[in-house]
Design a protein around this motif. Structure first.
Motif, PDB file in Angstrom:
ATOM      1  N   PHE A  23       0.836  -1.205   0.000  1.00  0.00           N
ATOM      2  CA  PHE A  23       0.000   0.000   0.000  1.00  0.00           C
ATOM      3  C   PHE A  23       0.872   1.257   0.000  1.00  0.00           C
ATOM      4  O   PHE A  23       0.585   2.218  -0.702  1.00  0.00           O
ATOM      5  CB  PHE A  23      -0.943   0.015   1.210  1.00  0.00           C
ATOM      6  N   GLU A  24       1.942   1.265   0.802  1.00  0.00           N
ATOM      7  CA  GLU A  24       2.816   2.433   0.877  1.00  0.00           C
ATOM      8  C   GLU A  24       3.445   2.778  -0.468  1.00  0.00           C
ATOM      9  O   GLU A  24       3.570   3.947  -0.825  1.00  0.00           O
ATOM     10  CB  GLU A  24       3.951   2.189   1.885  1.00  0.00           C
ATOM     11  N   LEU A  25       3.859   1.754  -1.208  1.00  0.00           N
ATOM     12  CA  LEU A  25       4.525   1.989  -2.494  1.00  0.00           C
ATOM     13  C   LEU A  25       3.558   2.158  -3.657  1.00  0.00           C
ATOM     14  O   LEU A  25       3.976   2.335  -4.799  1.00  0.00           O
ATOM     15  CB  LEU A  25       5.501   0.847  -2.788  1.00  0.00           C
ATOM     16  N   GLY A  26       2.258   2.105  -3.383  1.00  0.00           N
ATOM     17  CA  GLY A  26       1.259   2.338  -4.411  1.00  0.00           C
ATOM     18  C   GLY A  26       0.947   1.134  -5.283  1.00  0.00           C
ATOM     19  O   GLY A  26       0.265   1.273  -6.300  1.00  0.00           O
ATOM     20  N   ALA A  27       1.432  -0.047  -4.905  1.00  0.00           N
ATOM     21  CA  ALA A  27       1.131  -1.245  -5.689  1.00  0.00           C
ATOM     22  C   ALA A  27      -0.338  -1.628  -5.528  1.00  0.00           C
ATOM     23  O   ALA A  27      -0.934  -2.187  -6.440  1.00  0.00           O
ATOM     24  CB  ALA A  27       2.028  -2.400  -5.250  1.00  0.00           C
ATOM     25  N   LEU A  28      -0.924  -1.326  -4.389  1.00  0.00           N
ATOM     26  CA  LEU A  28      -2.341  -1.583  -4.127  1.00  0.00           C
ATOM     27  C   LEU A  28      -3.026  -0.276  -3.764  1.00  0.00           C
ATOM     28  O   LEU A  28      -2.461   0.545  -3.046  1.00  0.00           O
ATOM     29  CB  LEU A  28      -2.506  -2.576  -2.977  1.00  0.00           C
ATOM     30  N   GLY A  31     -10.353   0.565  -3.802  1.00  0.00           N
ATOM     31  CA  GLY A  31     -11.353   0.937  -4.800  1.00  0.00           C
ATOM     32  C   GLY A  31     -10.865   0.902  -6.229  1.00  0.00           C
ATOM     33  O   GLY A  31     -11.435   1.586  -7.080  1.00  0.00           O
ATOM     34  N   SER A  32      -9.817   0.144  -6.517  1.00  0.00           N
ATOM     35  CA  SER A  32      -9.315   0.109  -7.890  1.00  0.00           C
ATOM     36  C   SER A  32      -8.702  -1.250  -8.210  1.00  0.00           C
ATOM     37  O   SER A  32      -8.509  -2.087  -7.347  1.00  0.00           O
ATOM     38  CB  SER A  32      -8.262   1.201  -8.104  1.00  0.00           C
ATOM     39  N   ASN A  33      -8.398  -1.424  -9.485  1.00  0.00           N
ATOM     40  CA  ASN A  33      -7.665  -2.596  -9.957  1.00  0.00           C
ATOM     41  C   ASN A  33      -6.214  -2.192 -10.154  1.00  0.00           C
ATOM     42  O   ASN A  33      -5.932  -1.080 -10.601  1.00  0.00           O
ATOM     43  CB  ASN A  33      -8.224  -3.105 -11.288  1.00  0.00           C
ATOM     44  N   ALA A  34      -5.306  -3.092  -9.846  1.00  0.00           N
ATOM     45  CA  ALA A  34      -3.884  -2.812 -10.042  1.00  0.00           C
ATOM     46  C   ALA A  34      -3.201  -4.077 -10.531  1.00  0.00           C
ATOM     47  O   ALA A  34      -3.597  -5.178 -10.179  1.00  0.00           O
ATOM     48  CB  ALA A  34      -3.247  -2.342  -8.735  1.00  0.00           C
ATOM     49  N   ALA A  35      -2.175  -3.912 -11.334  1.00  0.00           N
ATOM     50  CA  ALA A  35      -1.396  -5.044 -11.829  1.00  0.00           C
ATOM     51  C   ALA A  35       0.054  -4.607 -11.959  1.00  0.00           C
ATOM     52  O   ALA A  35       0.352  -3.426 -12.115  1.00  0.00           O
ATOM     53  CB  ALA A  35      -1.925  -5.515 -13.177  1.00  0.00           C
ATOM     54  N   GLY A  36       0.936  -5.563 -11.861  1.00  0.00           N
ATOM     55  CA  GLY A  36       2.355  -5.260 -11.974  1.00  0.00           C
ATOM     56  C   GLY A  36       3.189  -6.434 -11.526  1.00  0.00           C
ATOM     57  O   GLY A  36       2.736  -7.576 -11.536  1.00  0.00           O
ATOM     58  N   SER A  37       4.411  -6.135 -11.133  1.00  0.00           N
ATOM     59  CA  SER A  37       5.284  -7.188 -10.618  1.00  0.00           C
ATOM     60  C   SER A  37       5.923  -6.707  -9.319  1.00  0.00           C
ATOM     61  O   SER A  37       6.121  -5.517  -9.112  1.00  0.00           O
ATOM     62  CB  SER A  37       6.354  -7.561 -11.642  1.00  0.00           C
ATOM     63  N   TRP A  38       6.208  -7.655  -8.473  1.00  0.00           N
ATOM     64  CA  TRP A  38       6.821  -7.401  -7.169  1.00  0.00           C
ATOM     65  C   TRP A  38       8.096  -8.219  -7.149  1.00  0.00           C
ATOM     66  O   TRP A  38       8.085  -9.394  -7.496  1.00  0.00           O
ATOM     67  CB  TRP A  38       5.873  -7.839  -6.060  1.00  0.00           C
ATOM     68  N   HIS A  53      -2.085  -9.255  -9.812  1.00  0.00           N
ATOM     69  CA  HIS A  53      -3.260  -8.504 -10.247  1.00  0.00           C
ATOM     70  C   HIS A  53      -4.165  -8.400  -9.034  1.00  0.00           C
ATOM     71  O   HIS A  53      -4.529  -9.408  -8.438  1.00  0.00           O
ATOM     72  CB  HIS A  53      -3.983  -9.203 -11.395  1.00  0.00           C
ATOM     73  N   ALA A  54      -4.509  -7.180  -8.653  1.00  0.00           N
ATOM     74  CA  ALA A  54      -5.315  -6.958  -7.457  1.00  0.00           C
ATOM     75  C   ALA A  54      -6.608  -6.239  -7.814  1.00  0.00           C
ATOM     76  O   ALA A  54      -6.612  -5.308  -8.619  1.00  0.00           O
ATOM     77  CB  ALA A  54      -4.539  -6.132  -6.444  1.00  0.00           C
ATOM     78  N   THR A  55      -7.685  -6.687  -7.201  1.00  0.00           N
ATOM     79  CA  THR A  55      -8.979  -6.035  -7.316  1.00  0.00           C
ATOM     80  C   THR A  55      -9.433  -5.724  -5.907  1.00  0.00           C
ATOM     81  O   THR A  55      -9.703  -6.641  -5.131  1.00  0.00           O
ATOM     82  CB  THR A  55     -10.002  -6.948  -8.017  1.00  0.00           C
ATOM     83  N   LEU A  56      -9.493  -4.429  -5.553  1.00  0.00           N
ATOM     84  CA  LEU A  56      -9.862  -4.026  -4.204  1.00  0.00           C
ATOM     85  C   LEU A  56     -11.105  -3.178  -4.220  1.00  0.00           C
ATOM     86  O   LEU A  56     -11.206  -2.231  -5.004  1.00  0.00           O
ATOM     87  CB  LEU A  56      -8.730  -3.229  -3.548  1.00  0.00           C
ATOM     88  N   GLY A  57     -12.036  -3.517  -3.338  1.00  0.00           N
ATOM     89  CA  GLY A  57     -13.212  -2.695  -3.117  1.00  0.00           C
ATOM     90  C   GLY A  57     -12.953  -1.808  -1.918  1.00  0.00           C
ATOM     91  O   GLY A  57     -11.812  -1.518  -1.570  1.00  0.00           O
TER      92      GLY A  57
END
Length: 146
Positions: A23-28, A31-38, A53-57
């Motif tokens: 969350f701190e680094l903006g990966a998640l 209320g949005s969808n996010a995708a990337g690599s860690w 790939h994250a889907t957060l309500g």
């Protein structure tokens, strides 16, 4: 301390997926969808990478991790879906947690050891993993305090 004649996993040797840091680094983002690599680095060298790939309500979500496990040519692709839940804080807001795929426990960090396929809570595997301070003998602790 280790089991009689057995191996115990070390927390330091596991890959750690830290929800607070994501969350701190903006990966998640809520209320949005996010995708990337860690990725994990040791001595400025990448040792492992996981696609996500994250889907957060507003109060729940899911995180899908894509990576390969195994050694050499026997590497197998793995897709691990981890549920995310929240609990209300006492003075407002919500705190996010992973739900361990093995045990169902809530956790802020999930770990992945070479001997298991999925990320999990540290108490989900047997024997339980040890921290570095638990592997130091009593006399060594006394000497290090001096």
């Amino acid at each position: 301390m280790s089991n009689w004649g057995g191996w115990r996993p070390h927390i330091e040797s596991a890959l750690s997926l830290d929800l607070r840091r994501m969350f701190e680094l903006g990966a998640l983002r809520v209320g949005s969808n996010a995708a990337g690599s860690w990725q994990w680095q040791r001595d400025n060298e990448t040792i492992s990478t996981v696609g996500y790939h994250a889907t957060l309500g507003e109060d729940s979500g899911s995180l899908t991790l894509n990576y390969s496990s195994g050694t050499g040519e026997e590497r197998q692709p793995i897709t691990c879906t981890v549920q995310l839940v929240t609990l209300p804080r006492h003075y407002g807001g919500r705190i996010w947690y992973f739900v361990c795929p093995y045990s169902g426990k809530r956790a802020r960090k999930l770990y992945k050891w070479a001997r298991i396929d999925w990320f999990c809570h540290r108490t989900a595997i047997k024997p339980k993993p040890t921290y570095a301070c638990q592997r130091v003998g009593g006399s060594d602790r006394i000497n290090s305090q001096r």
